[in-house]
Scaffold this motif. Structure first.
Motif, short mmCIF file in Angstrom:
data_model
loop_
_atom_site.label_atom_id
_atom_site.label_comp_id
_atom_site.label_asym_id
_atom_site.label_seq_id
_atom_site.Cartn_x
_atom_site.Cartn_y
_atom_site.Cartn_z
N TRP A 104 57.61 32.02 27.03
CA TRP A 104 56.86 32.71 28.29
C TRP A 104 55.55 32.68 28.30
O TRP A 104 54.72 32.28 29.35
CB TRP A 104 57.52 33.83 28.58
CG TRP A 104 59.07 33.83 28.91
CD1 TRP A 104 59.97 33.76 28.08
CD2 TRP A 104 59.43 33.73 30.30
NE1 TRP A 104 61.21 33.63 28.97
CE2 TRP A 104 60.88 33.54 30.22
CE3 TRP A 104 58.96 33.22 31.67
CZ2 TRP A 104 61.67 33.09 31.38
CZ3 TRP A 104 59.72 32.94 32.80
CH2 TRP A 104 60.92 32.95 32.39
N ILE A 160 61.66 30.37 36.77
CA ILE A 160 60.17 30.40 35.76
C ILE A 160 59.25 30.24 36.46
O ILE A 160 58.17 31.00 36.27
CB ILE A 160 60.43 29.00 34.61
CG1 ILE A 160 61.86 29.22 33.76
CG2 ILE A 160 59.30 29.14 33.80
CD1 ILE A 160 61.78 28.18 32.85
N THR A 199 53.77 29.16 28.66
CA THR A 199 54.22 28.50 29.96
C THR A 199 53.53 29.25 31.04
O THR A 199 52.97 28.57 32.10
CB THR A 199 55.59 28.81 29.98
OG1 THR A 199 56.61 28.07 29.04
CG2 THR A 199 56.25 28.40 31.48
N GLN A 200 53.33 30.74 31.06
CA GLN A 200 52.57 31.29 32.06
C GLN A 200 51.10 30.78 32.33
O GLN A 200 50.45 30.69 33.38
CB GLN A 200 52.77 32.54 32.06
CG GLN A 200 52.12 33.51 33.21
CD GLN A 200 52.67 35.08 33.30
OE1 GLN A 200 52.97 35.61 32.18
NE2 GLN A 200 52.84 35.50 34.70
N PRO A 245 64.40 36.23 35.16
CA PRO A 245 63.00 36.46 35.64
C PRO A 245 62.76 37.02 36.95
O PRO A 245 61.67 37.71 37.11
CB PRO A 245 62.50 35.10 35.27
CG PRO A 245 63.78 34.28 35.36
CD PRO A 245 65.00 35.03 34.74
N TYR A 250 58.51 33.45 38.58
CA TYR A 250 58.11 34.44 37.72
C TYR A 250 56.84 34.37 37.53
O TYR A 250 55.79 35.48 37.59
CB TYR A 250 59.09 34.67 36.32
CG TYR A 250 58.67 35.76 35.37
CD1 TYR A 250 59.06 37.16 35.69
CD2 TYR A 250 57.63 35.49 34.27
CE1 TYR A 250 58.54 37.95 34.60
CE2 TYR A 250 57.12 36.41 33.64
CZ TYR A 250 57.62 37.69 33.58
OH TYR A 250 57.40 38.49 32.73
N CYS A 251 56.31 33.29 36.94
CA CYS A 251 54.99 32.96 36.38
C CYS A 251 53.92 33.05 37.64
O CYS A 251 52.77 33.25 37.08
CB CYS A 251 54.81 31.65 35.41
SG CYS A 251 55.98 31.43 34.08
N THR A 277 58.93 25.24 25.17
CA THR A 277 59.78 25.86 24.71
C THR A 277 59.97 25.72 23.11
O THR A 277 59.21 25.01 22.64
CB THR A 277 61.27 25.15 25.40
OG1 THR A 277 61.29 23.77 24.81
CG2 THR A 277 61.16 24.94 26.70
N VAL A 319 62.51 29.29 26.40
CA VAL A 319 61.06 29.18 26.84
C VAL A 319 60.09 30.14 26.13
O VAL A 319 60.52 31.21 25.86
CB VAL A 319 61.22 29.77 28.28
CG1 VAL A 319 59.59 29.58 28.79
CG2 VAL A 319 61.93 28.96 29.34
#
Length: 416
Positions: A160, A205, A163-164, A264, A208-209, A149, A158
């Motif tokens: 993204w 999160i 993170t993904q 998400p 979604y990822c 973040t 985030v």
């Protein structure tokens, strides 16, 4: 892959931890990421440590002992003496004590995130070890290594892309993973948090990822009700909710779903289930791309402890765009979450959540430019799909300070 999220109520004691095992055995303990909150009221207890810390370090250590004793009682009931979990939990508490002694930062929000995050680290450590004791293999993951973040402590945004990449590199199908809700880290690897009750968002999160099949939030209620049963009488279960409706309900303050969780999920059309950990086979509530709320009934939401700020110009001139723009700039500067606005030619009213306790600073800034009236501890009620009859019943006897109607939504600020 499925994502399960268990809140603090589901792990408030040893029997709650045991029940997680039962739920996972019922729902099959594979191809899952299990996101777990701090146990019981631990977040509140850690917040008390933060407040004590800013008075003096010694009082924070005394305050922390309550949390140490609370977790020790749960561990004692779940594990034999000498089990590795005792050492692991002790190390986490020692880390936290170390921070209390060596930290030099005077920034409340930064200190808050570093301290409060230990609630989730401890709860997931206990659950992970207990699952292994019951023959359920799992991998414990530190969410701070996965969810990255910015450095907006206590309400971080985030990253993204990073993170993904992190999540996909560390999680493969067919496994069972235990991780924390609510916590993440910034580019300097300092702990950040995603906002109060942000564990649901963590579930979103991960869903979604990973392109998950579904996210299930396990609660102590049968699903999403049309009102908080602790506040409203004769509540009913909502069986199906469209994404858009769920986002509206969350935005207005429905406590069952965190506002950021749904965005998400909607982007990838991932189904959200809200179910009872007391009855895991019951259908609960599903949030999907369905067209209509089922059943289509009024939904009631309340936010208590709000602040109503009413402004007007000192010379009774019109409240023009430049005035309103200046007000919003100050609201953002002092981290006031705006829940309702209403304006007329010469006045402007705003209902805000003073969660960062900066109201006095804000009002001092506003007093120099506006005539100001502040009413604290008001309640903001929101009614979705209100019928005339139900609204009349609902408002009877209430001291209504402000009313606003927008389409299918009625909002009332009430002095209680």
């Amino acid at each position: 892959m499925q994502i399960f999220k268990f809140g603090g109520a589901s792990v408030k004691d040893a029997s709650g931890v045991k029940n997680i095992v039962a739920v996972l055995q019922t729902m099959e303990a594979s191809n899952k990421v299990v996101v777990i909150s701090a146990m019981g009221k631990t977040t509140n207890a850690m917040e008390a440590v933060v407040k004590a810390y800013f008075k003096e370090t010694s009082s924070a250590i005394i305050q922390l002992q309550e949390s140490i004793d609370y977790h020790a009682s749960i561990v004692k009931e779940l594990f034999k003496e000498g089990h590795q979990v005792h050492t692991s939990i002790q190390l986490l508490f020692d880390e936290l004590k170390g921070f209390l002694f060596w930290n030099k930062s005077p920034k409340y929000d930064f200190v808050y995130d570093q301290i409060v995050s230990y609630g989730e680290l401890i709860s997931t450590t206990i659950v992970s070890f207990y699952l292994k004791e019951q023959g359920i293999k799992n991998t414990w993951l530190d969410a701070r290594n996965l969810i990255k973040t910015n450095s907006n402590y206590r309400d971080a945004s985030v990253d993204w892309d990073q993170t993904q990449r992190n999540i996909k590199e560390n999680i493969v199908s067919k496994g069972l993973y235990i991780t924390q809700g609510f916590i993440a880290s910034d580019s300097n690897n300092f702990t950040t948090t995603l906002g109060r009750e942000g564990s649901d968002y963590t579930g979103g999160i991960f869903a979604y990822c990973l392109g998950a099949q579904s996210l299930t939030i396990w609660k102590d209620v049968p699903g999403v009700l049309n009102g908080d049963p602790r506040v409203f009488e004769n509540t009913a279960l909502l069986h199906e909710i469209p994404y858009e409706e769920a986002i509206e309900l969350a935005f207005y303050g429905a406590s069952v779903i965190h506002p950021k969780t749904l965005q998400p999920l909607q982007r990838k059309e991932i189904t959200l289930f809200v179910k009872s950990f007391k009855n895991p086979t019951a259908s609960g509530t599903s949030v999907t791309n369905t067209k209509s709320l089922v059943p289509l009934i009024p939904c009631y939401i309340v936010k208590k402890g709000q602040v109503l700020i009413s402004l007007s110009s000192l010379d009774f001139s019109f409240m023009m765009e430049d005035h309103i723009g200046e007000v919003f700039k100050l609201l953002a500067q002092y981290k006031m979450k705006v829940d309702l606005i209403q304006n007329s030619a010469i006045s402007f009213s705003v209902c805000v959540d003073n969660k960062f306790n900066r109201l006095e600073e804000l009002t001092q800034q506003l007093k120099g430019k506006f005539k100001i009236d502040v009413q604290k501890d008001v309640s903001l009620y929101t009614v979705r799909h209100a019928t005339t009859k139900k609204l009349e019943e609902f408002t009877k006897g209430k001291n209504i300070l402000l009313k606003q109607v927008a389409g299918r939504t009625v909002q009332l600020i009430v002095q209680e």
